[in-house]
Write a protein that holds these residues in place. Structure first.
Motif, PDB file in Angstrom:
ATOM      1  N   SER A  83       0.801  -1.214   0.000  1.00 40.36           N
ATOM      2  CA  SER A  83       0.000   0.000   0.000  1.00 40.36           C
ATOM      3  C   SER A  83       0.827   1.253   0.000  1.00 40.36           C
ATOM      4  O   SER A  83       2.047   1.265  -0.022  1.00 40.36           O
ATOM      5  N   VAL A  84       0.100   2.318   0.092  1.00 37.11           N
ATOM      6  CA  VAL A  84       0.644   3.646   0.190  1.00 37.11           C
ATOM      7  C   VAL A  84       1.592   3.785   1.390  1.00 37.11           C
ATOM      8  O   VAL A  84       2.473   4.625   1.393  1.00 37.11           O
ATOM      9  N   CYS A  85       1.422   2.937   2.391  1.00 42.94           N
ATOM     10  CA  CYS A  85       2.264   3.041   3.591  1.00 42.94           C
ATOM     11  C   CYS A  85       3.729   2.939   3.209  1.00 42.94           C
ATOM     12  O   CYS A  85       4.555   3.696   3.699  1.00 42.94           O
ATOM     13  N   THR A  86       4.038   1.987   2.341  1.00 43.63           N
ATOM     14  CA  THR A  86       5.441   1.872   1.961  1.00 43.63           C
ATOM     15  C   THR A  86       5.754   2.776   0.774  1.00 43.63           C
ATOM     16  O   THR A  86       6.784   3.435   0.755  1.00 43.63           O
ATOM     17  N   ALA A  87       4.824   2.859  -0.199  1.00 41.62           N
ATOM     18  CA  ALA A  87       5.101   3.660  -1.394  1.00 41.62           C
ATOM     19  C   ALA A  87       5.348   5.122  -1.022  1.00 41.62           C
ATOM     20  O   ALA A  87       6.194   5.775  -1.595  1.00 41.62           O
ATOM     21  N   PRO A  91       3.525   6.182   7.889  1.00 40.35           N
ATOM     22  CA  PRO A  91       3.558   5.222   9.003  1.00 40.35           C
ATOM     23  C   PRO A  91       2.169   4.641   9.187  1.00 40.35           C
ATOM     24  O   PRO A  91       1.191   5.243   8.771  1.00 40.35           O
ATOM     25  N   TYR A  92       2.079   3.486   9.756  1.00 42.53           N
ATOM     26  CA  TYR A  92       0.766   2.924  10.034  1.00 42.53           C
ATOM     27  C   TYR A  92       0.719   2.501  11.497  1.00 42.53           C
ATOM     28  O   TYR A  92       1.744   2.261  12.130  1.00 42.53           O
ATOM     29  N   CYS A 132      -4.442   2.728   9.747  1.00 40.49           N
ATOM     30  CA  CYS A 132      -4.409   1.676  10.779  1.00 40.49           C
ATOM     31  C   CYS A 132      -4.378   0.299  10.129  1.00 40.49           C
ATOM     32  O   CYS A 132      -5.084   0.046   9.150  1.00 40.49           O
ATOM     33  N   THR A 133      -3.559  -0.573  10.667  1.00 44.60           N
ATOM     34  CA  THR A 133      -3.587  -1.964  10.232  1.00 44.60           C
ATOM     35  C   THR A 133      -3.661  -2.859  11.463  1.00 44.60           C
ATOM     36  O   THR A 133      -3.036  -2.572  12.481  1.00 44.60           O
TER      37      THR A 133
END
Ligand SMILES: C[S@@+](CC[C@H](N)C(=O)[O-])C[C@H]1O[C@@H](n2cnc3c(N)ncnc32)[C@H](O)[C@@H]1O
Length: 232
Positions: A83-87, A91-92, A132-133
Motif C-alpha cells: 500500500s501507500v504506507c510503503t510507497a 507510518p501505520y 491503521c492496520t
C-alpha cells in the motif's frame, strides 16, 4: 470521548453491512455511514439482528463529504506492504495506538473500511490523518470486513471524554492550500511539489493541530510572504 463513526466504503455484500452494524452495537457504537453501498435487503437486516436501528439509521455520504465533515479520519488496510504506507512512507498504526492517539480528541472521528474485493484506493488511504492496520498472521493478513470493524470497535470502545480542540478538515484543507501557494512563492520546483505536499499532509495530519496552531502557521507564512514582497 471523540464522536466515532464507522464508514463502510462501497461494501459489496449486504451480509457484511448487517454484521458490521451488529458488532458496532455490541461495543456501543451507533453511527454508521455508508458510501455507495450495495442494495440492502433482508440479508443485511437478518445479520444485523438486534442492531436494525444502527442499520436503518445509517447515513449515506460520499467519501469527499466524509473528508470534509469529520475532524479526524482513520483509514484501515490489511495490505501494508503493497500500500501507500510503503510507497509514500506513511507510518501505520495498530488499533491500540490509534486509541491512544485519538483518546483526547474533542471532535468527530471517522474510521473508514474498504471494499471487500480491493479495499481502499491509495488516494483514499493517503488523505487520512492516520492509517491503521490490524496485526495478523502473515500467512493470511486480510480479515473479513465485518471482523475488521469488530476489532476496531473493541479497541476504541469506552474512551473517556475528549478535551482536545482539534482543527477540522476544512481548516486543515485551507492550511494545505496555503502551503501549496507558499511553495509557489518560494519557487519550489514543480517536480518536487507532489511529494512535498504529501509529506506536509503526512506530518501535519498526524500531529493533531488545534485551530489556534493552524492560524499561527497561516500567520507565519503570511509574514514570510510580506517580507518577500517588501524586501526591496
Ligand atoms: C476484505 S478487506 C479488502 C481486501 C483488500 N485487499 C485490503 O486489504 O484492503 C476489506 C476491508 O477490511 C479491512 N481490513 C481487512 N483486513 C485488515 C487488517 N489486517 N487491518 C486493517 N483493516 C483490515 C480494510 O478496511 C479492508 O479495506
Amino acid at each position: 470521548m471523540p464522536e466515532i463513526s464507522i464508514v463502510l466504503v462501497e461494501p459489496l455484500y449486504e451480509g457484511n453491512v448487517g454484521f458490521a452494524a451488529r458488532v458496532m452495537k455490541n461495543f456501543g457504537f451507533t453511527r454508521l455511514v455508508l458510501v455507495n453501498p450495495c442494495p440492502l435487503g433482508d440479508d443485511a437486516a437478518m445479520r444485523a439482528s438486534h442492531a436494525r436501528d444502527v442499520l436503518d439509521g445509517a447515513r449515506r455520504m460520499t467519501t469527499d463529504e466524509v473528508y470534509r465533515e469529520f475532524d479526524f479520519v482513520v483509514t484501515t488496510t490489511g495490505e501494508v506492504s503493497k500500500s501507500v504506507c510503503t510507497a509514500m512512507r506513511m507510518p501505520y498504526y495498530t488499533p491500540a495506538e490509534v486509541r491512544e492517539i485519538i483518546a483526547d480528541i474533542d471532535g468527530t472521528v471517522a474510521v473508514l473500511f474498504g471494499r471487500e474485493n480491493w479495499g481502499l484506493a491509495n488516494e483514499e488511504l493517503a488523505r487520512a490523518n492516520l492509517i491503521c492496520t490490524i496485526p495478523t498472521s502473515e500467512a493470511y493478513p486480510i480479515l473479513n470486513l465485518s471482523h475488521a470493524v469488530g476489532i476496531l470497535c473493541y479497541e476504541l470502545a469506552n474512551l473517556p471524554r475528549g478535551t482536545y480542540p482539534l482543527a477540522g478538515q476544512v481548516e486543515m484543507g485551507s492550511l494545505y492550500r496555503h502551503f501549496d501557494a507558499f511553495l509557489d512563492r518560494i519557487d519550489h520546483p514543480d517536480f518536487k511539489r507532489e511529494n512535498t505536499m504529501i509529506l506536509l499532509r503526512r506530518v501535519l495530519g498526524r500531529t493533531k493541530l488545534t485551530t489556534r496552531e493552524v492560524s499561527t502557521l497561516h500567520g507565519l507564512m503570511r509574514r514570510a510572504e510580506w517580507h518577500m514582497e517588501n524586501k526591496d
